[in-house]
Scaffold this motif. Structure first.
Motif, PDB file in Angstrom:
ATOM      1  N   ASP A  32       0.798  -1.219   0.000  1.00  0.00           N
ATOM      2  CA  ASP A  32       0.000   0.000   0.000  1.00  0.00           C
ATOM      3  C   ASP A  32       0.835   1.276   0.000  1.00  0.00           C
ATOM      4  OD1 ASP A  32      -2.453  -1.277  -0.073  1.00  0.00           O
ATOM      5  OD2 ASP A  32      -2.552  -1.464   2.099  1.00  0.00           O
ATOM      6  N   VAL A  33       2.147   1.161  -0.110  1.00  0.00           N
ATOM      7  CA  VAL A  33       3.016   2.333  -0.078  1.00  0.00           C
ATOM      8  C   VAL A  33       2.926   3.082  -1.400  1.00  0.00           C
ATOM      9  CG1 VAL A  33       5.391   3.117   0.084  1.00  0.00           C
ATOM     10  CG2 VAL A  33       4.609   1.265   1.550  1.00  0.00           C
ATOM     11  N   ARG A  34       2.667   4.372  -1.304  1.00  0.00           N
ATOM     12  CA  ARG A  34       2.646   5.240  -2.480  1.00  0.00           C
ATOM     13  C   ARG A  34       3.534   6.447  -2.188  1.00  0.00           C
ATOM     14  NH1 ARG A  34      -1.969   4.650  -6.122  1.00  0.00           N
ATOM     15  NH2 ARG A  34      -3.331   3.011  -5.320  1.00  0.00           N
ATOM     16  N   LEU A  35       4.590   6.575  -2.961  1.00  0.00           N
ATOM     17  CA  LEU A  35       5.487   7.712  -2.811  1.00  0.00           C
ATOM     18  C   LEU A  35       5.236   8.691  -3.954  1.00  0.00           C
ATOM     19  CD1 LEU A  35       8.844   5.869  -1.982  1.00  0.00           C
ATOM     20  CD2 LEU A  35       7.237   6.897  -0.379  1.00  0.00           C
ATOM     21  N   THR A  36       5.370   9.980  -3.644  1.00  0.00           N
ATOM     22  CA  THR A  36       5.231  10.988  -4.691  1.00  0.00           C
ATOM     23  C   THR A  36       6.491  10.975  -5.559  1.00  0.00           C
ATOM     24  OG1 THR A  36       6.269  12.747  -3.403  1.00  0.00           O
ATOM     25  CG2 THR A  36       3.872  12.454  -3.136  1.00  0.00           C
ATOM     26  N   ALA A  37       6.436  11.663  -6.681  1.00  0.00           N
ATOM     27  CA  ALA A  37       7.597  11.739  -7.576  1.00  0.00           C
ATOM     28  C   ALA A  37       8.785  12.354  -6.845  1.00  0.00           C
ATOM     29  CB  ALA A  37       7.248  12.547  -8.816  1.00  0.00           C
TER      30      ALA A  37
END
Length: 116
Positions: free
Chosen positions: A47-52
């Motif tokens: 579920d990890v979402r990193l921004t650019a």
């Protein structure tokens, strides 16, 4: 075997640049705050979402760069880089920059906004 060598080189880079490194094995016995617990395995990172920008900062940190250098390279302030690192550490559920770097090296296909 190559991944293990990359991890050791990253740890060495962090130490050379004056960063602190505490092995995760030692941290297992340390009591953590209830709001932040370390995931049990790499499978729990789905579920990890990193921004650019977070990916850019993490990539540079994994290359052994100091916050000052990362800030210069990305055109950010050092404070902003520290804030990004704080958010990265929180999202990954790790304890420090070194563990975030090790996570990055174990997940080389991380892309912005994509579940890892």
């Amino acid at each position: 075997m190559r991944t293990e060598m990359d991890r050791w080189l990253s740890v060495l880079r962090l130490l050379v640049w004056g960063e602190r490194y505490v092995p995760a094995d030692l941290m297992n016995g340390v009591s953590e705050s209830p709001s932040r617990t370390r995931p049990a395995s790499a499978d729990t990172f789905h579920d990890v979402r990193l921004t650019a920008r977070q990916c850019d900062v993490l990539r540079a940190a994994a290359a052994g760069k100091q916050n000052k250098i990362i800030a210069e390279d990305l055109g950010l302030s050092q404070h902003t880089v520290k804030l990004h690192m704080h958010h990265i550490i929180t999202k990954l559920g790790v304890s420090n920059r070194t563990e975030a770097t090790l996570w990055y090296l174990s997940n080389p296909n991380v892309t912005p906004g994509r579940k890892s």
